[in-house]
Design an enzyme around this catalytic site. Structure first.
Site, mmCIF file in Angstrom:
data_model
loop_
_atom_site.group_PDB
_atom_site.id
_atom_site.type_symbol
_atom_site.label_atom_id
_atom_site.label_comp_id
_atom_site.label_asym_id
_atom_site.label_seq_id
_atom_site.Cartn_x
_atom_site.Cartn_y
_atom_site.Cartn_z
ATOM 1 N N ALA A 1 28.552 -47.606 28.356
ATOM 2 C CA ALA A 1 29.408 -47.027 27.320
ATOM 3 C C ALA A 1 28.720 -45.951 26.506
ATOM 4 O O ALA A 1 29.312 -44.927 26.191
ATOM 5 C CB ALA A 1 29.927 -48.131 26.395
ATOM 6 N N SER B 1 16.709 -53.581 29.830
ATOM 7 C CA SER B 1 18.054 -53.665 29.249
ATOM 8 C C SER B 1 18.492 -55.090 28.959
ATOM 9 O O SER B 1 19.073 -55.370 27.920
ATOM 10 C CB SER B 1 19.066 -53.021 30.194
ATOM 11 O OG SER B 1 18.735 -51.681 30.440
ATOM 12 N N CYS B 2 18.268 -56.007 29.896
ATOM 13 C CA CYS B 2 18.810 -57.349 29.757
ATOM 14 C C CYS B 2 17.820 -58.386 30.259
ATOM 15 O O CYS B 2 16.970 -58.090 31.102
ATOM 16 C CB CYS B 2 20.113 -57.489 30.542
ATOM 17 S SG CYS B 2 21.457 -56.454 29.959
ATOM 18 N N ILE C 1 25.536 -44.326 27.268
ATOM 19 C CA ILE C 1 24.937 -43.220 28.026
ATOM 20 C C ILE C 1 26.003 -42.349 28.675
ATOM 21 O O ILE C 1 25.791 -41.157 28.896
ATOM 22 C CB ILE C 1 23.904 -43.715 29.067
ATOM 23 C CG1 ILE C 1 24.538 -44.623 30.115
ATOM 24 C CG2 ILE C 1 22.737 -44.395 28.378
ATOM 25 C CD1 ILE C 1 23.595 -44.963 31.264
ATOM 26 N N GLU D 1 26.509 -57.926 35.375
ATOM 27 C CA GLU D 1 26.171 -57.117 36.539
ATOM 28 C C GLU D 1 24.833 -57.508 37.165
ATOM 29 O O GLU D 1 24.491 -57.032 38.252
ATOM 30 C CB GLU D 1 26.161 -55.618 36.195
ATOM 31 C CG GLU D 1 24.905 -55.072 35.559
ATOM 32 C CD GLU D 1 24.861 -55.253 34.053
ATOM 33 O OE1 GLU D 1 24.091 -54.552 33.371
ATOM 34 O OE2 GLU D 1 25.614 -56.124 33.546
ATOM 35 N N ASN E 1 24.013 -61.867 33.444
ATOM 36 C CA ASN E 1 23.482 -61.427 32.151
ATOM 37 C C ASN E 1 24.612 -61.223 31.159
ATOM 38 O O ASN E 1 25.740 -61.664 31.373
ATOM 39 C CB ASN E 1 22.685 -60.134 32.337
ATOM 40 C CG ASN E 1 23.577 -58.980 32.760
ATOM 41 O OD1 ASN E 1 24.442 -59.152 33.619
ATOM 42 N ND2 ASN E 1 23.377 -57.819 32.176
ATOM 43 N N CYS F 1 26.337 -58.631 30.547
ATOM 44 C CA CYS F 1 27.417 -57.753 31.004
ATOM 45 C C CYS F 1 27.866 -58.066 32.433
ATOM 46 O O CYS F 1 28.610 -57.290 33.023
ATOM 47 C CB CYS F 1 26.988 -56.298 30.903
ATOM 48 S SG CYS F 1 26.268 -55.857 29.317
#
Length: 983
Positions: A775, A374-375, A777, A591, A587, A589
């Site tokens: 957002a 993802s990141c 999923i 988290e 990252n 976002c």
């Protein structure tokens, strides 16, 4: 001019399909207009222009000055109307005359031309009454035979329209949904039928009809999804079977297995599926498919999958939902010994919505290029080779989807000495501009805009210019309008703010060790450099009041939405991996908190548990949750081994530490189910209980994997190896700060036994938990986003698939049970922006339970997040909301976050103080009410409102530097479809 004259003049607006209105050629070739009698004529945008012009001149006069003004206004309004109609790609290329009129009325109201709009509304009502009278007069007379309608097939052949099947499909889609009327959907759908309608448009007609009814009952979202399934089944079956086919949901029970085998072969043939999937026991997998789970979707979720996730070839989707989930499951089971058994286990978890993998995993699992992470987090070196390598790495990492977090603190500041040329540095900002433009150029393989967040520590001499990066004023060469930014704040700075002390800025080439130091070690070394600065021994340095810099940080956060506030020391002092590196940033976002270095690019591999599915009998179902988390951890661990890595530094880091990030979604929904207002001690306690359980089973699951597969390579020396679990690591922060973190330390589960297992057996993963935004999923699973409070109880959500009406189903059920759900309530919810607070007839208990984000004191969000944070080895994407911001409120809020021990915060979302002129349009496919909202001049406009702080989507700058909200009740910019953070 009398009102009657105004009305008659404005009446010309509705004559949009009258050929005599204009001889101009159609400006939108290929589009058609359905008249009320079912006939079809070409769409001609110039007719809108002519009609609007006549209406304006009739109301405002025809002087030369008025004519010039009207010409400009009408041109802009026409563009808006045409754009609103044609942007809806899913609606085909045909518009009903009523749709065009709705958009005309909407445009007039938005632009505040109230006299013309009022006259127009009155005229429409008069005409509707006249038509009703005419229909009444024809009763009792021999009715004219209704012309039979025909459908145009793909080869252009006209065949009779099968109205019986249409009715049967609508009936099937409505079955079991108490709030849905099949008759209402059919009536609305038939309004958009015409002779010669295409197969695709016929499939869309009932879907769009059901969509318009969502505001009356949330079950219409499920009916819309089921109708979309019928369209998808026809596409997919016809493609994989090689001939036109269609099937109802009931018929698919006997056809899914046959379809699945053909689907796999089609995917391999078209070089979309990994050929290894074809070597699975496809008969066994097909037998495990559960067709009935197709019925779980809401429309938003299924349309999102249809548009962005399902495999397609030559413009045709051929992947049905259960095949999609099985494809992802197989992709994650490739290295398992019992591949089919584990694939079925993973499939059941995904298809039941108990757990959902992140978007890159859903995109790419089982495909030829399985980039599933993802990141990515990087740190940028202080030389040209390092800087441009980092920018190149950004491009490569972004290509296959993934958000980026870059630490820029090592890059020397403005005015610093460059030894090689004996010149002076231009600082970090020009390079940030290059990174910004690179993110735009490499748009994630053409799927969505690249997204990156730059981090800078608070002591960097360029920090004040860094704070200004998102401003819309100043030298545009020193602005990054598309890049997210975040402050990486050491505890020492916050302590100086608390005591109103001085703060000294340095260039990192003169203080290179500050970048890697944390806690007391950082404070001691920082004091050493301050002393050197005071003696005049530093080349580039500047001193200011810590409070003044803090105020500017908060001011820029409010005005531009950036930089976000994240805390360096809690991220490092509580990191399990502090023995082998430093966390230099979070990252995209906020988290993820993983180490980065020149040789390691941190990678986060995400998935989220759906809390809604783990509530039984009014409480958390711990047994179900344990099963879900254990399987989810295995799936996430598998990602690391099957993943495609675009750069070696990412592969090295991922396989050495094997971090994963298990998160949650549906938190607000669960509070509604448990009857707990977000602003309550009960909600904070549930945040604690639920995260403790997930933490316990995630760590336990990683221990189980270590017993089976071995410890992660860098385990020795970690906090895990010392028996220091996330709950225990809070004491390290206490010691570094010299005062305890203000946080409840209570627990419920048997942590002593688990602690011993961790030390004895080891861990498979260096990190196990992180709460991402979810957002997209969460849309797929039809639950509330992540840990977010409810945005509004009735609003329009925007993403790359369009605009979708969202209604709080829990609220609707409560209002129905009390006899309060009616058209008046719907109208009131629209008027009050989805809030119950000012609706007198709603009981106080429901107002508290369904309070929306801006009605909740964000201190409650911080308290709930703090209780979660004690269990999480990484962090959480925590948005904060504030209705009426002030410097004092922001100061109090962010100091509270720091004192509670939070590692990071995400967007600050505020809203404008003014909402004016709400119309009552229906039939606009989700664009429920028009609202003009004035945004403070400091709010992010930037062409479109790409700064995420002020709660507005798709704003456009006007001459006053303000922004205009494009449609009523939009979910604000956290749902910006261009933002990777939302995916």
């Amino acid at each position: 001019m009398s009102l009657g004259t105004e009305t008659a003049a404005a009446a010309r607006v509705v004559r949009l399909s009258n050929p005599a209105a204009s001889a101009s050629p159609a400006s939108e070739p290929g589009y058609q207009v359905i008249r009320r009698n079912g006939s079809v004529s070409p769409f001609d945008a110039s007719k809108i222009t002519v009609a609007l012009t006549k209406a304006f001149l009739a109301v405002e006069g025809s002087s030369a000055a008025a004519s010039r003004r009207v010409h400009d206004v009408v041109a802009e309004l026409t563009d808006q109307i045409v754009a609103s109609l044609t942007r809806r790609a899913d609606a085909g290329r045909t518009f009903h005359i009523e749709d065009i009129q709705d958009q005309a009325e909407l445009a007039l109201m938005r632009s505040e031309h109230h006299k013309v709009a009022r006259a127009y509304v009155l005229y429409r009502e008069d005409r509707a009454r006249e038509r009703a009278k005419a229909e009444t007069k024809t009763k009792g007379k021999a009715a004219t035979a209704t012309p039979s309608l025909h459908m145009k097939t793909a080869d252009g052949t006209l065949v009779p329209l099968d109205s019986k099947r249409l009715a049967a499909v609508v009936e099937e889609a409505s079955a079991g949904l108490d709030g849905v009327s099949a008759e209402a959907i059919l009536t609305e759908a038939q309004r958009n039928l015409y002779d010669g309608i295409s197969v695709d448009e016929l499939a869309l007609a009932p879907i769009l009809a059901a969509r318009t009814l969502v505001e009356t009952d949330p079950d219409y979202a499920k009916a819309s999804a089921r109708l979309l399934l019928d369209k998808l089944r026809r596409e997919a079956l016809s493609f994989v079977m090689g001939q036109p086919e269609q099937a109802t949901q009931a018929e698919m029970a006997g056809r899914y297995a046959e379809y699945f085998r053909a689907y796999v072969q089609t995917g391999i043939t078209n070089e979309l599926l990994d050929p290894e999937i074809g070597r699975f026991d496809l008969a066994r997998l097909a037998e495990a498919l559960k067709p009935e789970r197709d019925l779980q979707f809401d429309y938003l979720g299924l349309q999102t999958l249809y548009d962005r996730y399902f495999l397609h070839a030559r413009g045709t989707r051929f992947e049905l939902p259960q095949a999609f989930f099985m494809r992802v499951a197989c992709g994650l089971a490739l290295r398992e010994i019992d591949r089919e058994g584990k694939a079925i286990e993973f499939y059941n978890l995904l298809s039941s919505f108990d757990f959902m993998a992140s978007t890159p995993t859903l995109f790419n699992a089982g495909t030829l290029r399985s980039q599933l992470s993802s990141c990515f987090l990087t740190t940028v070196a202080d030389d040209l080779d390092g800087i441009f390598k980092a920018i190149k790495d950004n491009a490569l990492l972004s290509k296959y989807a993934g958000g980026l977090g870059n630490d820029w603190t090592r890059v020397r500041g403005l005015g610093a000495h460059i030894k090689g040329t004996n010149g002076e540095s231009q600082g970090v900002v020009p390079f940030l501009k290059v990174a910004n433009d690179t993110a735009i150029a490499v748009n994630q393989g053409g799927k969505r805009k690249g997204a990156v967040c730059a981090y800078l520590e608070t002591w960097h001499v360029d920090i004040e210019e860094f704070l200004d990066l998102r401003k819309n004023t100043g030298d545009d060469r020193r602005r990054t309008h598309d890049m997210n930014t975040a402050n990486w704040v050491p505890d020492l700075f916050m302590q100086r703010v608390e005591e109103d002390g001085a703060w000294t800025l340095f260039s990192p080439d003169e203080t290179p060790d500050l970048h890697d130091l944390t806690g007391k070690a950082f404070a001691e070394r920082y004091a050493f450099y301050e002393a050197r600065s005071a003696r005049g021994e530093m080349r580039v340095t500047r001193q200011l009041r810590a409070v003044d810099l803090w105020r500017k940080m908060l001011t820029m956060l409010f005005e531009t939405g950036h930089p976000w506030i994240t805390f360096k020391d809690p991220c490092n002092l509580r990191s399990p991996q502090q023995h082998c590196g430093v966390v230099h940033s979070s990252n995209l976002c906020t988290e993820i908190t993983l180490n980065t270095s020149n040789t390691e690019v941190a990678v986060c591999n995400l998935g989220s548990v759906n809390l809604v599915n783990h509530i039984a009998d009014g409480k958390l179902d711990h047994e179900h949750l344990a099963r879900t988390v254990t399987t989810a951890m295995r799936m996430l661990d598998n990602v690391l081994d099957v993943n495609f890595y675009t750069i070696p530094e990412a592969r090295n880091s991922n396989l050495r530490h094997r971090p994963v990030g298990l998160g949650i979604m549906g938190f607000q929904d669960v509070l509604n189910i448990l009857r707990l207002p977000y602003a309550s001690d009960g909600a904070v306690a549930f945040a604690d209980e639920s995260m403790e359980a997930i933490s316990y089973w995630a760590i336990s699951g990683s221990v189980d994997l270590a017993a089976e597969r071995g410890r992660y390579p860098s385990y020795e020396g970690s906090l895990w190896s010392k028996g220091i679990l996330p709950l225990d690591s809070i004491k390290i922060v206490d010691e570094a700060r010299g005062a305890p973190v203000d946080l409840d330390r209570g627990s419920r589960l048997d942590w002593d036994t688990l602690r011993q297992r961790v030390m004895t057996v080891g861990m498979r993963n260096s990190n196990t938990m992180a709460i991402a935004p979810t957002a997209t999923i969460s849309n797929i699973c039809a639950v509330s986003q992540s840990i977010e409070p409810a945005y509004q109880n009735l609003y329009v959500k925007s993403n790359m698939s369009g605009d979708f009406t969202v209604v709080n189903a829990y609220l609707v059920r409560d209002l129905k049970s009390r006899g309060l759900w009616d058209e008046v309530m719907i109208s009131d919810l629209k008027y009050f922006d989805g809030s119950l607070g000012q609706i007198d007839r709603v009981p106080d208990d429901l107002k508290a339970l369904y309070a929306t984000a801006f009605e909740i004191d964000s201190a409650w969000l911080i308290d709930a997040a703090a209780r979660r944070q004690k269990w999480i080895d990484q962090s959480q994407s925590l948005n904060l909301y504030i209705a009426n911001p002030s410097g004092k409120k922001l100061d109090t809020l962010y100091r509270h976050a720091w004192k509670r021990g939070l590692k990071t915060t995400y967007y600050l979302r505020s809203r404008s103080a003014t909402h004016v002129e709400k119309s009552t349009l229906k039939g606009t496919d989700g664009k429920l009410n028009a609202v003009s909202a004035s945004v403070p001049a400091a709010a992010p406009t930037n062409g479109h409102a790409n700064g995420h702080a002020n709660g507005h989507t798709n704003g456009h700058a006007n001459g006053n530097g303000h922004a205009q909200v494009e449609a009523w009740g939009k979910a604000c910019s956290i749902d910006d479809p261009d933002c990777e953070a939302c995916q």
